[in-house]
Design a protein around this motif. Structure first.
Motif, PDB file in Angstrom:
ATOM      1  N   VAL A   7       0.838  -1.206   0.000  1.00 38.75           N
ATOM      2  CA  VAL A   7       0.000   0.000   0.000  1.00 38.75           C
ATOM      3  C   VAL A   7       0.872   1.255   0.000  1.00 38.75           C
ATOM      4  CG1 VAL A   7      -1.630   1.347   1.388  1.00 38.75           C
ATOM      5  CG2 VAL A   7      -1.979  -1.113   1.077  1.00 38.75           C
ATOM      6  N   ILE A   8       1.920   1.247   0.827  1.00 43.25           N
ATOM      7  CA  ILE A   8       2.814   2.413   0.884  1.00 43.25           C
ATOM      8  C   ILE A   8       3.482   2.632  -0.472  1.00 43.25           C
ATOM      9  CG2 ILE A   8       4.833   3.418   1.998  1.00 43.25           C
ATOM     10  CD1 ILE A   8       4.161   1.717   4.471  1.00 43.25           C
ATOM     11  N   ILE A  58      11.830   8.617  -2.499  1.00 43.89           N
ATOM     12  CA  ILE A  58      11.031   8.575  -1.283  1.00 43.89           C
ATOM     13  C   ILE A  58      11.897   9.044  -0.117  1.00 43.89           C
ATOM     14  CG2 ILE A  58       9.780   7.037   0.291  1.00 43.89           C
ATOM     15  CD1 ILE A  58       9.114   5.290  -2.120  1.00 43.89           C
ATOM     16  N   PRO A  59      11.377   9.886   0.775  1.00 42.21           N
ATOM     17  CA  PRO A  59      12.175  10.379   1.898  1.00 42.21           C
ATOM     18  C   PRO A  59      12.737   9.253   2.766  1.00 42.21           C
ATOM     19  CG  PRO A  59      10.138  11.628   1.695  1.00 42.21           C
ATOM     20  CD  PRO A  59      10.026  10.472   0.748  1.00 42.21           C
ATOM     21  N   LYS A  60      13.870   9.524   3.387  1.00 40.75           N
ATOM     22  CA  LYS A  60      14.558   8.519   4.198  1.00 40.75           C
ATOM     23  C   LYS A  60      13.660   7.981   5.311  1.00 40.75           C
ATOM     24  CE  LYS A  60      19.121  10.616   3.377  1.00 40.75           C
ATOM     25  NZ  LYS A  60      18.635  11.679   2.475  1.00 40.75           N
ATOM     26  N   ARG A  61      12.898   8.851   5.931  1.00 39.54           N
ATOM     27  CA  ARG A  61      12.009   8.423   7.009  1.00 39.54           C
ATOM     28  C   ARG A  61      11.004   7.379   6.504  1.00 39.54           C
ATOM     29  NH1 ARG A  61      11.089  10.932  11.812  1.00 39.54           N
ATOM     30  NH2 ARG A  61      12.194  12.792  11.080  1.00 39.54           N
ATOM     31  N   GLU A  62      10.493   7.597   5.295  1.00 40.30           N
ATOM     32  CA  GLU A  62       9.521   6.672   4.714  1.00 40.30           C
ATOM     33  C   GLU A  62      10.179   5.360   4.289  1.00 40.30           C
ATOM     34  OE1 GLU A  62       5.701   6.940   3.552  1.00 40.30           O
ATOM     35  OE2 GLU A  62       6.338   7.343   5.609  1.00 40.30           O
ATOM     36  N   ILE A  63      11.407   5.438   3.762  1.00 39.68           N
ATOM     37  CA  ILE A  63      12.111   4.194   3.400  1.00 39.68           C
ATOM     38  C   ILE A  63      12.319   3.337   4.641  1.00 39.68           C
ATOM     39  CG2 ILE A  63      14.286   3.235   2.550  1.00 39.68           C
ATOM     40  CD1 ILE A  63      14.463   5.553   0.612  1.00 39.68           C
ATOM     41  N   ASN A  64      12.679   3.962   5.759  1.00 38.49           N
ATOM     42  CA  ASN A  64      12.815   3.221   7.014  1.00 38.49           C
ATOM     43  C   ASN A  64      11.498   2.545   7.394  1.00 38.49           C
ATOM     44  OD1 ASN A  64      15.495   3.644   7.516  1.00 38.49           O
ATOM     45  ND2 ASN A  64      15.207   5.001   9.266  1.00 38.49           N
ATOM     46  N   ARG A  65      10.387   3.259   7.223  1.00 40.71           N
ATOM     47  CA  ARG A  65       9.078   2.693   7.552  1.00 40.71           C
ATOM     48  C   ARG A  65       8.759   1.508   6.638  1.00 40.71           C
ATOM     49  NH1 ARG A  65       3.141   4.045   6.949  1.00 40.71           N
ATOM     50  NH2 ARG A  65       3.636   5.481   5.240  1.00 40.71           N
ATOM     51  N   MET A  66       9.096   1.646   5.355  1.00 36.79           N
ATOM     52  CA  MET A  66       8.840   0.560   4.406  1.00 36.79           C
ATOM     53  C   MET A  66       9.686  -0.665   4.746  1.00 36.79           C
ATOM     54  SD  MET A  66       8.677   2.982   1.012  1.00 36.79           S
ATOM     55  CE  MET A  66       7.977   1.865  -0.211  1.00 36.79           C
ATOM     56  N   LEU A  67      10.907  -0.433   5.190  1.00 34.36           N
ATOM     57  CA  LEU A  67      11.757  -1.547   5.613  1.00 34.36           C
ATOM     58  C   LEU A  67      11.173  -2.226   6.849  1.00 34.36           C
ATOM     59  CD1 LEU A  67      15.269   0.081   5.092  1.00 34.36           C
ATOM     60  CD2 LEU A  67      14.449  -1.967   3.918  1.00 34.36           C
ATOM     61  N   SER A  68      10.723  -1.426   7.798  1.00 30.67           N
ATOM     62  CA  SER A  68      10.201  -1.976   9.058  1.00 30.67           C
ATOM     63  C   SER A  68       8.968  -2.843   8.824  1.00 30.67           C
ATOM     64  CB  SER A  68       9.858  -0.837  10.026  1.00 30.67           C
ATOM     65  OG  SER A  68      11.024  -0.148  10.421  1.00 30.67           O
ATOM     66  N   TYR A  72      12.459  -5.742   7.958  1.00 27.70           N
ATOM     67  CA  TYR A  72      13.892  -5.447   7.929  1.00 27.70           C
ATOM     68  C   TYR A  72      14.232  -4.289   8.872  1.00 27.70           C
ATOM     69  CZ  TYR A  72      13.391  -8.095   3.592  1.00 27.70           C
ATOM     70  OH  TYR A  72      13.080  -9.059   2.671  1.00 27.70           O
ATOM     71  N   ALA A  73      15.488  -4.260   9.284  1.00 31.39           N
ATOM     72  CA  ALA A  73      15.944  -3.166  10.142  1.00 31.39           C
ATOM     73  C   ALA A  73      16.098  -1.888   9.314  1.00 31.39           C
ATOM     74  CB  ALA A  73      17.281  -3.528  10.783  1.00 31.39           C
ATOM     75  N   PRO A  74      15.754  -0.735   9.879  1.00 30.18           N
ATOM     76  CA  PRO A  74      15.955   0.532   9.167  1.00 30.18           C
ATOM     77  C   PRO A  74      17.431   0.748   8.852  1.00 30.18           C
ATOM     78  CG  PRO A  74      14.548   0.828  11.088  1.00 30.18           C
ATOM     79  CD  PRO A  74      15.126  -0.550  11.186  1.00 30.18           C
ATOM     80  N   ILE A  75      17.709   1.441   7.757  1.00 29.91           N
ATOM     81  CA  ILE A  75      19.101   1.682   7.383  1.00 29.91           C
ATOM     82  C   ILE A  75      19.545   3.117   7.691  1.00 29.91           C
ATOM     83  CG2 ILE A  75      19.100  -0.078   5.582  1.00 29.91           C
ATOM     84  CD1 ILE A  75      18.770   2.176   3.522  1.00 29.91           C
TER      85      ILE A  75
END
Length: 266
Positions: A7-8, A58-68, A72-75
Motif C-alpha cells: 500500500v505504501i 522517497i524520503p529517508k524516514r519513509e524508506i525506514n518505515r517501508m523496511l520496518s 527489515y531493520a531501518p538503514i
C-alpha cells in the motif's frame, strides 16, 4: 489504516505519477513482480525496498518505515531518536549550518525543520522575527496563524501567505509531510479564506518577495532554500536553510550600510 509495504509503495508510485508499467521499465523490475508487491502476493527483498525507494525519491524516514513493515531493520539513523543509541557525530553538519548562517550576515538566514520550526537563526533573522512579533513563536507557520493581517508588519500579507501555502502544498506532495505540517497547512488555508484575503500572486516580478514594515522603512526580500539532501541522518536531512536576499535597491543599501557600519566597529 493499511500500512503494508504494498500500500505504501502504491501510494508513492501514484504520488510520483508513475504507472506500474512505466515504473517497472525504468526501475528494471518486472511488471508482474511489481504488481505482486503492491497487492501483497510477494514480499520485497531489502534491496528491492531500497532500490524502489531511491528511484522514486522517497524520503529517508519513509524508506525506514517501508523496511520496518517488510520485516527489515531501518538503514537510516535518526540522532534525535531516543531509540538510536549509536548516533553518529553530527558536529561537521551542525558547524556547516552555523557557517552558512554566519557568512550570510548582515542578511537574514535561518534553518527550519520539516514542520517549519525555527531550529537556528542568525541575528539578522532574529531581529526581523522580533519586529514581526514572531519572536515567541518557534514555528514560522504558526507565526502567520497568530498574526493579524489587518495590523501586520508584513505589508503584502495575503500574497506572502499564499506563496507560503503553495510551498507547503508542494513540500507535502514531495515528502508526504507530517501530520502536524498537514494540519498547519490546512489552518493557513482556512485563515486565508476566513479573512477573505486575495490569494493572487503577482508573477510580474523577478522573484516572489515578502515586504516588511520595519520601523520607518519597508524592506523587501526573496529567499533561496537549500536542502540537506546528502545528509544521511533522518531529522537533519529534513532541515531547510532559508537565505533571504534583497529584492530591491533600497533593501540592498540598507544592509550595505549595516555591513559597512559593522566593519568600522572592528
Amino acid at each position: 489504516m493499511n500500512d503494508s509495504y504494498g500500500v505504501i509503495l502504491k501510494n508513492w508510485r501514484k504520488q510520483r505519477r508513475y504507472s506500474q508499467l512505466q515504473l517497472s521499465l525504468e526501475a528494471g523490475i518486472s511488471s508482474r513482480h511489481l504488481s505482486f508487491l503492491e497487492t501483497g502476493r510477494s514480499l520485497p527483498s531489502k534491496d528491492t525496498v531500497v532500490k524502489l525507494g531511491d528511484f522514486l525519491k522517497i524520503p529517508k524516514r519513509e524508506i525506514n518505515r517501508m523496511l520496518s513493515v517488510s520485516g527489515y531493520a531501518p538503514i537510516f539513523r535518526d540522532n534525535n531518536s531516543q531509540n538510536d543509541n549509536e548516533g553518529v557525530d553530527m558536529t561537521p553538519i551542525l558547524l556547516a549550518l552555523d557557517t552558512l548562517l554566519a557568512n550570510h550576515m548582515p542578511l537574514p538566514a535561518f534553518v527550519l525543520n520539516r514542520d517549519w520550526d525555527v531550529v537556528k537563526a542568525n541575528p539578522a533573522a532574529e531581529h526581523i522575527m522580533a519586529e514581526l512579533g514572531f519572536a515567541n513563536t518557534p514555528n514560522l507557520i504558526e507565526g502567520f496563524l497568530f498574526d493579524d493581517p489587518t495590523d501586520s508588519r508584513i505589508v503584502n500579507w495575503g500574497e506572502t501567505a499564499s506563496v507560503l501555502l503553495s510551498r507547503l502544498t508542494y513540500e507535502i506532495d514531495l515528502t508526504g509531510g507530517s501530520n502536524r505540517l498537514v494540519e498547519l497547512k490546512q489552518a493557513l488555508a482556512n485563515k486565508l479564506q476566513r479573512e477573505k484575503l486575495s490569494q493572487d500572486i503577482n508573477y510580474n516580478q523577478a522573484a516572489l518577495s515578502a515586504t516588511f514594515q520595519l520601523g520607518d522603512r519597508q524592506l523587501t526580500y526573496f529567499s533561496l532554500v537549500t536542502q540537506m539532501g546528502s545528509v544521511l541522518d533522518i531529522t537533519t536531512s529534513e532541515f531547510k536553510v532559508e537565505l533571504m536576499f534583497p529584492s530591491n535597491e533600497e533593501t540592498r543599501q540598507y544592509h550595505d550600510r549595516h555591513l559597512n557600519s559593522d566593519h568600522k566597529c572592528d
